[in-house]
Design an enzyme around this catalytic site. Structure first.
Site, mmCIF file in Angstrom:
data_model
loop_
_atom_site.group_PDB
_atom_site.id
_atom_site.type_symbol
_atom_site.label_atom_id
_atom_site.label_comp_id
_atom_site.label_asym_id
_atom_site.label_seq_id
_atom_site.Cartn_x
_atom_site.Cartn_y
_atom_site.Cartn_z
ATOM 1 N N LYS A 68 -1.393 3.926 12.179
ATOM 2 C CA LYS A 68 -0.376 4.996 12.078
ATOM 3 C C LYS A 68 -0.917 6.403 12.353
ATOM 4 O O LYS A 68 -0.178 7.267 12.789
ATOM 5 C CB LYS A 68 0.310 4.965 10.705
ATOM 6 C CG LYS A 68 1.321 3.838 10.555
ATOM 7 C CD LYS A 68 2.078 3.985 9.233
ATOM 8 C CE LYS A 68 3.156 2.939 9.104
ATOM 9 N NZ LYS A 68 4.013 3.167 7.938
ATOM 10 N N ASP A 104 10.003 6.824 8.406
ATOM 11 C CA ASP A 104 9.893 6.374 7.010
ATOM 12 C C ASP A 104 10.622 7.299 6.030
ATOM 13 O O ASP A 104 11.240 6.830 5.069
ATOM 14 C CB ASP A 104 8.418 6.264 6.591
ATOM 15 C CG ASP A 104 7.774 4.975 7.090
ATOM 16 O OD1 ASP A 104 8.502 3.990 7.331
ATOM 17 O OD2 ASP A 104 6.536 4.948 7.239
ATOM 18 N N GLY A 130 1.543 7.952 -6.761
ATOM 19 C CA GLY A 130 0.799 7.523 -5.576
ATOM 20 C C GLY A 130 0.710 8.630 -4.540
ATOM 21 O O GLY A 130 1.583 9.515 -4.492
ATOM 22 N N GLY A 133 -0.235 6.704 2.310
ATOM 23 C CA GLY A 133 0.549 6.985 3.509
ATOM 24 C C GLY A 133 2.041 7.042 3.227
ATOM 25 O O GLY A 133 2.741 7.940 3.704
ATOM 26 N N TYR A 219 8.391 -3.966 -2.151
ATOM 27 C CA TYR A 219 9.521 -4.893 -2.007
ATOM 28 C C TYR A 219 9.122 -6.371 -2.129
ATOM 29 O O TYR A 219 9.940 -7.252 -1.905
ATOM 30 C CB TYR A 219 10.270 -4.647 -0.696
ATOM 31 C CG TYR A 219 9.410 -4.714 0.542
ATOM 32 C CD1 TYR A 219 9.097 -5.927 1.133
ATOM 33 C CD2 TYR A 219 8.918 -3.555 1.110
ATOM 34 C CE1 TYR A 219 8.301 -5.978 2.259
ATOM 35 C CE2 TYR A 219 8.129 -3.594 2.238
ATOM 36 C CZ TYR A 219 7.820 -4.808 2.810
ATOM 37 O OH TYR A 219 7.029 -4.853 3.922
HETATM 38 P P1 NAP Z 1 -1.929 3.216 0.869
HETATM 39 O O1 NAP Z 1 -1.917 4.364 1.812
HETATM 40 O O2 NAP Z 1 -3.058 2.250 0.885
HETATM 41 O O3 NAP Z 1 -1.808 3.850 -0.630
HETATM 42 C C1 NAP Z 1 -1.915 3.018 -1.766
HETATM 43 C C2 NAP Z 1 -1.559 3.813 -3.027
HETATM 44 O O4 NAP Z 1 -1.609 2.917 -4.154
HETATM 45 C C3 NAP Z 1 -2.528 4.954 -3.332
HETATM 46 O O5 NAP Z 1 -1.853 6.001 -3.985
HETATM 47 C C4 NAP Z 1 -3.504 4.270 -4.309
HETATM 48 O O6 NAP Z 1 -4.208 5.150 -5.158
HETATM 49 C C5 NAP Z 1 -2.548 3.424 -5.115
HETATM 50 N N1 NAP Z 1 -3.254 2.331 -5.794
HETATM 51 C C6 NAP Z 1 -3.697 1.177 -5.226
HETATM 52 N N2 NAP Z 1 -4.320 0.423 -6.179
HETATM 53 C C7 NAP Z 1 -4.250 1.138 -7.340
HETATM 54 C C8 NAP Z 1 -4.713 0.898 -8.671
HETATM 55 N N3 NAP Z 1 -5.369 -0.237 -8.993
HETATM 56 N N4 NAP Z 1 -4.466 1.834 -9.632
HETATM 57 C C9 NAP Z 1 -3.802 2.982 -9.310
HETATM 58 N N5 NAP Z 1 -3.345 3.270 -8.060
HETATM 59 C C10 NAP Z 1 -3.573 2.356 -7.092
HETATM 60 O O7 NAP Z 1 -0.603 2.324 1.016
HETATM 61 P P2 NAP Z 1 0.862 2.782 1.496
HETATM 62 O O8 NAP Z 1 0.995 2.528 2.945
HETATM 63 O O9 NAP Z 1 1.131 4.138 0.953
HETATM 64 O O10 NAP Z 1 1.768 1.679 0.775
HETATM 65 C C11 NAP Z 1 1.914 1.643 -0.642
HETATM 66 C C12 NAP Z 1 2.929 0.577 -1.047
HETATM 67 O O11 NAP Z 1 4.202 0.893 -0.506
HETATM 68 C C13 NAP Z 1 2.615 -0.838 -0.536
HETATM 69 O O12 NAP Z 1 2.972 -1.767 -1.532
HETATM 70 C C14 NAP Z 1 3.518 -1.000 0.675
HETATM 71 O O13 NAP Z 1 3.870 -2.359 0.909
HETATM 72 C C15 NAP Z 1 4.737 -0.209 0.234
HETATM 73 N N6 NAP Z 1 5.510 0.345 1.363
HETATM 74 C C16 NAP Z 1 6.825 0.049 1.432
HETATM 75 C C17 NAP Z 1 7.590 0.560 2.465
HETATM 76 C C18 NAP Z 1 9.060 0.229 2.542
HETATM 77 O O14 NAP Z 1 9.649 0.399 3.626
HETATM 78 N N7 NAP Z 1 9.677 -0.188 1.464
HETATM 79 C C19 NAP Z 1 7.008 1.416 3.425
HETATM 80 C C20 NAP Z 1 5.646 1.703 3.310
HETATM 81 C C21 NAP Z 1 4.897 1.164 2.272
HETATM 82 P P3 NAP Z 1 -5.670 5.693 -4.729
HETATM 83 O O15 NAP Z 1 -5.425 6.815 -3.781
HETATM 84 O O16 NAP Z 1 -6.272 6.122 -6.023
HETATM 85 O O17 NAP Z 1 -6.405 4.553 -4.096
#
Ligand code: NAP
Length: 275
Positions: A68, A104, A130, A133, A219
């Protein structure tokens, strides 16, 4: 007869993506001539992989993890929303040139507007859990929707502080997330916590006004523990699957010149596939 409009999602891995199901449903529903595939491109092959798509006449593609940000360097133009979010999830190809978009933020806000038409974004502050991304897109969307103040908290404080500075949010310590719920109009989980295979999201909702809307962008499962706890307390809730569906709509429109609808039969298909 028109030649088929070729589209795809690129990522690594990409086999899990639900996007082909969504876009192929719309191609069939609107009687269009086109294809949408999932194409695995490893990070080192991104430039060569994209060059191949251009040569093969693709109209565009979606971009998922881990490309991305990297795709931005290959785009001739990047629209202001994608530039502000700092990530591209949709690319349109015209005359061999790439234009990058990010849908998004639109998907997140539009899903709330459709699920909870009476929800007033301007009625009070929001808290985002959080700072990854997805949080960037959610925060940008909430700013566009005129949320008066947006708070953000993250396990890794540097990331929430950086995002707060870039987008004009207020950063809070992760340990203070429970107390921070008082007076909030909206709570959004954008962490991976609560997702199948991930640790649970530990949060005590006691301080959150029961009128506050609770959203989870996770989800899998469809109904996360956060949403179940919020429902028990009487909060309105919005599930994450709708964001995935709504972010796909403008992408489809860039390529096929038709803004498709999210219909109950598509929701049903996606819910079954997401289980
Ligand atoms: P990402 O960039 O990897 O960010 C992950 C986030 O989760 C960070 O804030 C991270 O905190 C936190 N995290 C992970 N493990 C943790 C833990 N053990 N304790 C506390 N915080 C933790 O991922 P992303 O792309 O933002 O996606 C995040 C979630 O959203 C995923 O589940 C993804 O499937 C979902 N999502 C859904 C959609 C939709 O259309 N519904 C779109 C995008 C993403 P740190 O910074 O401290 O690591």
């Amino acid at each position: 007869m028109n030649s088929p409009v070729k589209t795809a999602v690129i990522g690594h891995p990409v086999g899990h993506s639900l996007s082909p199901l969504i876009h192929n449903h719309w191609i069939a529903t609107y009687g269009l001539t086109g294809t949408y595939e999932a194409i695995d491109i490893p990070p080192d092959d991104l430039a060569a992989g994209v060059k191949k798509l251009i040569a093969e006449g693709y109209a565009g593609f979606n971009v998922t993890i881990p490309h991305k940000q990297a795709i931005m360097a290959l785009c001739e133009d990047i629209d202001p929303t994608a530039r502000a979010i700092g990530a591209v999830n949709t690319v349109a190809i015209k005359a061999g040139k790439l234009t990058g978009y990010n849908t998004d933020a639109y998907g997140f806000i539009e899903n709330i507007r459709q699920q909870k038409p009476g929800f007033d974004f301007t009625a009070g502050p929001a808290l985002i859990l959080g700072a990854g991304g997805a949080a960037r897109a959610v925060a940008y969307g909430l700013k566009q929707a005129s949320v008066p103040e947006i708070f953000i908290t993250n396990r890794t404080a540097e990331k929430s502080q950086k995002l707060a500075k870039e987008l004009g949010l207020s950063a809070l310590e992760w340990e203070k997330r429970n107390d921070a719920l008082s007076n909030k109009n909206l709570l959004v989980n954008t962490t991976a916590l609560g997702m199948n295979g991930q640790p649970p999201l530990k949060i005590d909702l006691s301080a959150l006004p029961t009128t506050a809307l609770v959203c989870d962008i996770v989800y899998k499962p469809l109904m996360t523990d956060l949403l179940t706890a919020a429902t028990t307390r009487g909060h309105p809730v919005v599930k994450g699957l709708g964001m995935l569906l709504h972010q796909a709509r403008p992408a489809f429109e860039y390529w096929f010149k038709t803004l498709p609808d999210v219909t109950p039969d598509l929701e049903q298909k996606l819910q079954e596939a997401a289980q």
